[in-house]
Design a protein around this motif. Structure first.
Motif, PDB file in Angstrom:
ATOM      1  N   HIS A 196       0.819  -1.223   0.000  1.00 23.79           N
ATOM      2  CA  HIS A 196       0.000   0.000   0.000  1.00 23.79           C
ATOM      3  C   HIS A 196       0.850   1.270   0.000  1.00 23.79           C
ATOM      4  N   HIS A 197       2.136   1.151   0.395  1.00 23.44           N
ATOM      5  CA  HIS A 197       3.017   2.328   0.381  1.00 23.44           C
ATOM      6  C   HIS A 197       3.580   2.583  -1.023  1.00 23.44           C
ATOM      7  N   HIS A 198       3.439   1.603  -1.899  1.00 28.33           N
ATOM      8  CA  HIS A 198       4.141   1.685  -3.187  1.00 28.33           C
ATOM      9  C   HIS A 198       3.237   1.657  -4.408  1.00 28.33           C
ATOM     10  N   ILE A 199       1.962   1.364  -4.195  1.00 28.79           N
ATOM     11  CA  ILE A 199       1.071   1.185  -5.348  1.00 28.79           C
ATOM     12  C   ILE A 199       0.089   2.342  -5.452  1.00 28.79           C
ATOM     13  N   ILE A 200      -0.183   2.773  -6.673  1.00 27.62           N
ATOM     14  CA  ILE A 200      -1.095   3.916  -6.858  1.00 27.62           C
ATOM     15  C   ILE A 200      -2.490   3.570  -6.322  1.00 27.62           C
ATOM     16  N   PRO A 201      -3.223   4.604  -5.817  1.00 29.69           N
ATOM     17  CA  PRO A 201      -4.533   4.351  -5.189  1.00 29.69           C
ATOM     18  C   PRO A 201      -5.507   3.572  -6.066  1.00 29.69           C
ATOM     19  N   GLU A 202      -5.487   3.777  -7.378  1.00 26.73           N
ATOM     20  CA  GLU A 202      -6.423   3.069  -8.268  1.00 26.73           C
ATOM     21  C   GLU A 202      -6.322   1.555  -8.116  1.00 26.73           C
ATOM     22  N   TYR A 203      -5.148   1.076  -7.793  1.00 21.83           N
ATOM     23  CA  TYR A 203      -4.978  -0.374  -7.632  1.00 21.83           C
ATOM     24  C   TYR A 203      -5.404  -0.859  -6.246  1.00 21.83           C
ATOM     25  N   GLN A 204      -5.637   0.086  -5.334  1.00 21.66           N
ATOM     26  CA  GLN A 204      -5.956  -0.308  -3.959  1.00 21.66           C
ATOM     27  C   GLN A 204      -7.455  -0.302  -3.684  1.00 21.66           C
ATOM     28  N   ILE A 205      -8.214   0.408  -4.513  1.00 23.61           N
ATOM     29  CA  ILE A 205      -9.663   0.485  -4.317  1.00 23.61           C
ATOM     30  C   ILE A 205     -10.248  -0.919  -4.368  1.00 23.61           C
ATOM     31  N   TYR A 206     -11.190  -1.215  -3.445  1.00 23.83           N
ATOM     32  CA  TYR A 206     -11.809  -2.541  -3.406  1.00 23.83           C
ATOM     33  C   TYR A 206     -12.833  -2.700  -4.528  1.00 23.83           C
ATOM     34  N   PRO A 207     -12.903  -3.791  -5.289  1.00 26.59           N
ATOM     35  CA  PRO A 207     -11.929  -4.881  -5.270  1.00 26.59           C
ATOM     36  C   PRO A 207     -10.701  -4.512  -6.097  1.00 26.59           C
ATOM     37  N   SER A 208      -9.511  -4.787  -5.559  1.00 26.38           N
ATOM     38  CA  SER A 208      -8.264  -4.393  -6.205  1.00 26.38           C
ATOM     39  C   SER A 208      -8.113  -5.071  -7.562  1.00 26.38           C
ATOM     40  N   ARG A 209      -7.539  -4.313  -8.506  1.00 26.70           N
ATOM     41  CA  ARG A 209      -7.286  -4.885  -9.836  1.00 26.70           C
ATOM     42  C   ARG A 209      -6.245  -5.996  -9.779  1.00 26.70           C
ATOM     43  N   LEU A 210      -5.505  -6.067  -8.660  1.00 25.29           N
ATOM     44  CA  LEU A 210      -4.523  -7.158  -8.529  1.00 25.29           C
ATOM     45  C   LEU A 210      -5.194  -8.470  -8.122  1.00 25.29           C
ATOM     46  N   SER A 211      -6.406  -8.388  -7.550  1.00 25.56           N
ATOM     47  CA  SER A 211      -7.129  -9.597  -7.158  1.00 25.56           C
ATOM     48  C   SER A 211      -7.563 -10.327  -8.426  1.00 25.56           C
ATOM     49  N   ALA A 255     -10.929 -25.598  -8.821  1.00 18.71           N
ATOM     50  CA  ALA A 255     -10.019 -25.532  -9.969  1.00 18.71           C
ATOM     51  C   ALA A 255      -9.311 -24.186 -10.086  1.00 18.71           C
ATOM     52  N   ASN A 256     -10.033 -23.117  -9.825  1.00 13.67           N
ATOM     53  CA  ASN A 256      -9.494 -21.790 -10.139  1.00 13.67           C
ATOM     54  C   ASN A 256      -9.853 -20.791  -9.041  1.00 13.67           C
ATOM     55  N   PRO A 257      -9.247 -20.976  -7.852  1.00 15.69           N
ATOM     56  CA  PRO A 257      -9.683 -20.173  -6.698  1.00 15.69           C
ATOM     57  C   PRO A 257      -9.245 -18.714  -6.757  1.00 15.69           C
ATOM     58  N   PRO A 258      -9.911 -17.867  -5.986  1.00 15.48           N
ATOM     59  CA  PRO A 258      -9.581 -16.435  -5.979  1.00 15.48           C
ATOM     60  C   PRO A 258      -8.441 -16.071  -5.030  1.00 15.48           C
ATOM     61  N   MET A 259      -7.578 -15.172  -5.517  1.00 15.93           N
ATOM     62  CA  MET A 259      -6.537 -14.587  -4.672  1.00 15.93           C
ATOM     63  C   MET A 259      -6.964 -13.138  -4.440  1.00 15.93           C
ATOM     64  N   ARG A 260      -6.932 -12.718  -3.178  1.00 21.14           N
ATOM     65  CA  ARG A 260      -7.486 -11.394  -2.858  1.00 21.14           C
ATOM     66  C   ARG A 260      -6.427 -10.475  -2.251  1.00 21.14           C
ATOM     67  N   PHE A 261      -6.379  -9.253  -2.771  1.00 20.70           N
ATOM     68  CA  PHE A 261      -5.529  -8.206  -2.211  1.00 20.70           C
ATOM     69  C   PHE A 261      -6.450  -7.268  -1.452  1.00 20.70           C
ATOM     70  N   HIS A 262      -6.161  -7.097  -0.178  1.00 17.94           N
ATOM     71  CA  HIS A 262      -7.041  -6.286   0.650  1.00 17.94           C
ATOM     72  C   HIS A 262      -6.207  -5.152   1.253  1.00 17.94           C
ATOM     73  N   PHE A 263      -6.316  -4.003   0.624  1.00 18.27           N
ATOM     74  CA  PHE A 263      -5.505  -2.856   1.043  1.00 18.27           C
ATOM     75  C   PHE A 263      -6.188  -2.090   2.184  1.00 18.27           C
ATOM     76  N   PRO A 264      -5.401  -1.352   2.969  1.00 15.24           N
ATOM     77  CA  PRO A 264      -6.012  -0.555   4.043  1.00 15.24           C
ATOM     78  C   PRO A 264      -6.677   0.716   3.498  1.00 15.24           C
ATOM     79  N   VAL A 265      -7.785   0.505   2.796  1.00 16.56           N
ATOM     80  CA  VAL A 265      -8.564   1.624   2.236  1.00 16.56           C
ATOM     81  C   VAL A 265     -10.032   1.396   2.598  1.00 16.56           C
ATOM     82  N   PRO A 266     -10.864   2.447   2.589  1.00 19.16           N
ATOM     83  CA  PRO A 266     -12.281   2.250   2.936  1.00 19.16           C
ATOM     84  C   PRO A 266     -12.975   1.288   1.973  1.00 19.16           C
ATOM     85  N   MET A 267     -13.883   0.481   2.519  1.00 21.50           N
ATOM     86  CA  MET A 267     -14.658  -0.450   1.688  1.00 21.50           C
ATOM     87  C   MET A 267     -15.839   0.316   1.083  1.00 21.50           C
ATOM     88  N   PRO A 268     -16.373  -0.169  -0.032  1.00 19.77           N
ATOM     89  CA  PRO A 268     -17.515   0.530  -0.634  1.00 19.77           C
ATOM     90  C   PRO A 268     -18.766   0.437   0.232  1.00 19.77           C
TER      91      PRO A 268
END
Ligand SMILES: [Fe+2]
Length: 292
Positions: free
Chosen positions: A59-74, A108-121
């Motif tokens: 969260h210290h290194h990634i732009i806010p757009e990637y941290q908004i829930y659900p993260s684009r990295l998930s 077969a294809n489980p989800p990986m979740r990135f949960h950043f310290p940002v407000p949830m929707p």
């Protein structure tokens, strides 16, 4: 026609001995199955960091757009690097052979979740503004005989870990939910939205869930296995730490075969999730853990 599963019996089935009191902590050797190293590579390959970085600090290194829930990295595992899927299958193999000692069908294809310290929707908030996303995966059609698995890639604590109700309390809450809404088997199995709705508006239920929900502290190298009746959910992460985790579902092969036989005999269709039938070759891998 008699349904394959009696809802009341399923809700009150004894907890399998391999799950202890419903929540069981399991360890694995990260030197042998280094999932975290693969996840770091996934982040690096996504081009959002210039060098591989510790996941806790993302969260210290990634732009806010990637941290908004659900993260684009998930993403589900097929959306990432192949070596991460291989490490996942190694973990499934380890759990089946070394921990459970019996064969299982696995997601077969489980989800990986990135949960950043940002407000949830706001969609997950009650009218009082409290985040209420707790549920049991049986409300999504998961088999009661299944095993939920939750694998952290970061140290998880406080609000950045999974929040769980004890099994007895979960069963009691789900039983009351069924009674209050007079649900049958089919409406229960697709009942998560109705459960959310009740959670938002029923203050007694809300208080009961909030009072009994506890963070499950867990670290990399550990895995949480839990009974699918357990009510669990994400909290609003207000720690100074990013959480990255993988969740997947297993079904003991013997139980799976019995469930499929009953569906066939009764002419019942297996439940679906996201358009996928909960059968091998669709939601579950076509191979069992002992076949990989
Ligand atoms: Fe869940």
């Amino acid at each position: 026609m008699k349904m394959c599963e009696n809802l009341d019996e399923a809700l009150n089935r004894p907890v399998p001995t391999f799950l202890g009191d419903g929540l069981r902590r399991v360890t694995y050797q990260t030197e042998r199955i280094d999932l975290r190293a693969e996840v770091v590579q996934h982040v690096f390959a996504a081009g959002v960091t210039e060098v591989p970085l510790p996941l806790e600090d993302l969260h210290h290194h990634i732009i806010p757009e990637y941290q908004i829930y659900p993260s684009r990295l998930s993403t589900n595992l097929t959306g990432t690097i192949p070596s991460l899927s291989r490490a996942y299958r190694d973990l499934v193999k380890h759990v089946a052979r070394e921990v459970l000692g019996f064969d299982v069908v696995f997601e077969a294809n489980p989800p990986m979740r990135f949960h950043f310290p940002v407000p949830m929707p706001n969609q997950f908030r009650s009218k009082d503004g409290i985040l209420m996303a707790q549920h049991s995966d049986t409300l999504l059609g998961d088999y009661f005989e299944g095993i939920n698995c939750w694998v952290p890639f970061t140290r998880c604590f406080g609000t950045c870990t999974l929040q769980c109700l004890p099994l007895s309390e979960s069963i009691s809450v789900l039983t009351k939910f069924v009674k209050d809404l007079d649900l049958d088997n089919a409406s229960y199995r697709s009942g998560r939205e109705r459960f959310f709705h009740k959670l938002y508006f029923d203050e007694n239920l809300q208080q009961r869930v909030l009072l009994n929900c506890r963070p499950f502290e867990i670290d990399y190298g550990e895995l949480l296995m839990f009974d699918p009746r357990i009510i669990h959910g994400t909290a609003e992460n207000i720690e100074s730490a990013t959480r990255v985790s993988l969740d997947f579902r297993l079904v003991p092969l013997k139980a799976y075969d019995a469930i499929m036989r009953c569906f066939e005999l009764n002419g019942e269709a297996p439940p679906e999730f996201a358009g996928m039938a909960k059968v091998k070759g669709a939601f579950y891998d076509e191979r069992t853990a002992f076949q990989i």
